[in-house]
Design an enzyme around this catalytic site. Structure first.
Site, PDB file in Angstrom:
ATOM      1  CE1 TYR A 133       1.846   1.792 -12.546  1.00 55.26           C
ATOM      2  CE2 TYR A 133       1.035  -0.467 -12.558  1.00 55.26           C
ATOM      3  CZ  TYR A 133       1.259   0.730 -13.208  1.00 55.26           C
ATOM      4  OH  TYR A 133       0.900   0.870 -14.526  1.00 55.26           O
ATOM      5  CG  ASN A 205      -0.303  -3.234  -5.711  1.00 56.03           C
ATOM      6  OD1 ASN A 205      -1.394  -3.567  -6.153  1.00 56.03           O
ATOM      7  ND2 ASN A 205       0.620  -2.651  -6.452  1.00 56.03           N
ATOM      8  CB  SER A 239       5.171  -2.232  -4.001  1.00 55.44           C
ATOM      9  OG  SER A 239       5.892  -1.940  -5.180  1.00 55.44           O
ATOM     10  CB  SER A 277       7.834  -6.622  -5.419  1.00 54.62           C
ATOM     11  OG  SER A 277       6.918  -6.366  -4.387  1.00 54.62           O
ATOM     12  N   GLY A 278       8.336  -3.350  -4.774  1.00 55.74           N
ATOM     13  CA  GLY A 278       8.910  -2.463  -3.769  1.00 55.74           C
ATOM     14  C   GLY A 278       8.360  -2.843  -2.410  1.00 55.74           C
TER      15      GLY A 278
END
Length: 357
Positions: A133, A205, A239, A277-278
């Site tokens: 993102y 990120n 993420s 968070s991914g």
């Protein structure tokens, strides 16, 4: 001007790198970018394209495994990777709202690039497209990324040095509340008397400044300046996508185990893998090239590293991920925010960082 990388600053990362200290140290791997920056349109985003093989006409499968440490993110194509243990075509990384456009563009590129396969067989494209993102630095809802941007990134893919920081999909990304984005690294290792290479590329990120560590040093606590909180959730948000590629022969099952080790690599930086968070990881092997399964014989013969001897490969993966994240941060420069407006996400002070070591 080219910024120094982490090793250039004297940070003593362990392990032997390849000549470029990049994912492209694995023979045949190429990387390209489409970097979209226009402050007048609140645009700071892009697409990163990784081609594991230089195949054309008919795709050559790449053995694959994937792992999600935390699933607040997307990486398309992974259901088939989990079942089949392989993938075809490129891997692309972009922003969260760009996944559909990039998927469309990569599909179009695959149909054209593997024209013989799609013309003669009942070929299908299931591209791997991942995201993080970038809505703090980019108007993500404006849908700036287009299918043509994905194709442009693929057409620029090359070997050798790989851009870092605000390149491609990393353009609008933040890690440990420093400007970050794209980072890469590699390791050379031996198993059974043979030398292999492990390459890594991350789109970083993730992370909170207070958690940030480099080689065990609490850098985030020693360099807390520039963190802004106003207008942002008071938790880890963001993420990280990790792509690991090796020339060591591995099965899809072994590659899933390799992908898990990316979690240890990012953990060395201090992140706990927060709920927002991914953290999604992909591991590929370019060894054992062969035909598409529907064109192959009934019985396949492949080589594979003995799992009892695989630990040097695991260590190479962990070390490469750890360094790639720091390379992404070291490449960052000060950038003004879009949402909330009026703030600055700082690039890390590399002189101060170097002085800590």
């Amino acid at each position: 001007m080219h910024k120094p990388r982490a090793r250039d600053l004297g940070l003593p990362f362990p392990g032997q790198t390849g000549p470029f200290n990049a994912i492209t140290d694995v023979a045949g791997v190429t990387v390209g970018f489409a970097t979209l920056t226009d402050p007048s349109r609140d645009m700071r985003t892009g697409v990163t394209a990784i081609r594991p093989r230089n195949d054309v006409g008919v795709p050559v499968p790449v053995w694959a495994g994937h792992y999600a440490l935390n699933g607040n993110g997307e990486m398309t194509g992974t259901h088939w990777i989990d079942d089949a243990g392989y993938m075809i075509g490129p891997v692309c990384i972009t922003n969260t709202h760009g996944v559909g456009a990039v998927h469309h563009g990569v599909t179009r590129w695959m149909i054209e690039h593997y024209a013989e396969f799609f013309r003669q067989d009942h070929g299908w494209a299931m591209p791997v497209v991942a995201e993080t993102y970038d809505g703090v630095l980019n108007d993500i809802n404006a849908l700036h990324v287009t299918p043509d941007d994905a194709i442009a990134a693929l057409l620029t893919a090359k070997s050798g040095h790989v851009g870092e920081g605000s390149c491609g999909g990393g353009n609008g990304m933040i890690a440990y509340q420093f400007k970050a984005g794209t980072g890469t690294s590699s390791r050379v290792f031996e198993i059974g008397g043979r030398r292999y290479t492990m390459g890594c590329l991350v789109q970083a990120n993730h992370g909170r400044r207070s958690d940030f560590q480099v080689l065990g040093t609490p850098v985030g606590q020693l360099m807390p300046e520039g963190v802004f909180e106003r207008g942002l959730p008071q938790r880890e948000m963001g993420s990280i996508i990790v792509v690991l590629i090796t020339d060591a022969p591995l099965s899809g099952l072994s590659l899933r185990q390799v992908a898990k080790r990316a979690a240890l690599g990012i953990g060395r930086g201090g992140t706990p893998g927060g709920n927002s968070s991914g953290d999604i990881f992909l591991a590929l092997s370019v060894a054992n090239p062969g035909p598409m399964p529907q064109r192959a014989a009934a019985v396949l013969t492949k080589t594979e590293i003995n799992g009892e001897l695989i630990d040097p490969l695991y260590l190479a993966a962990v070390q490469a991920v750890e360094e790639a994240v720091v390379n992404a941060i070291v490449a960052g420069e000060d950038v003004a925010t879009f949402k909330p407006a009026g703030q600055i996400v700082p690039g890390i002070d590399t002189k101060r960082l170097a002085a800590l070591f």
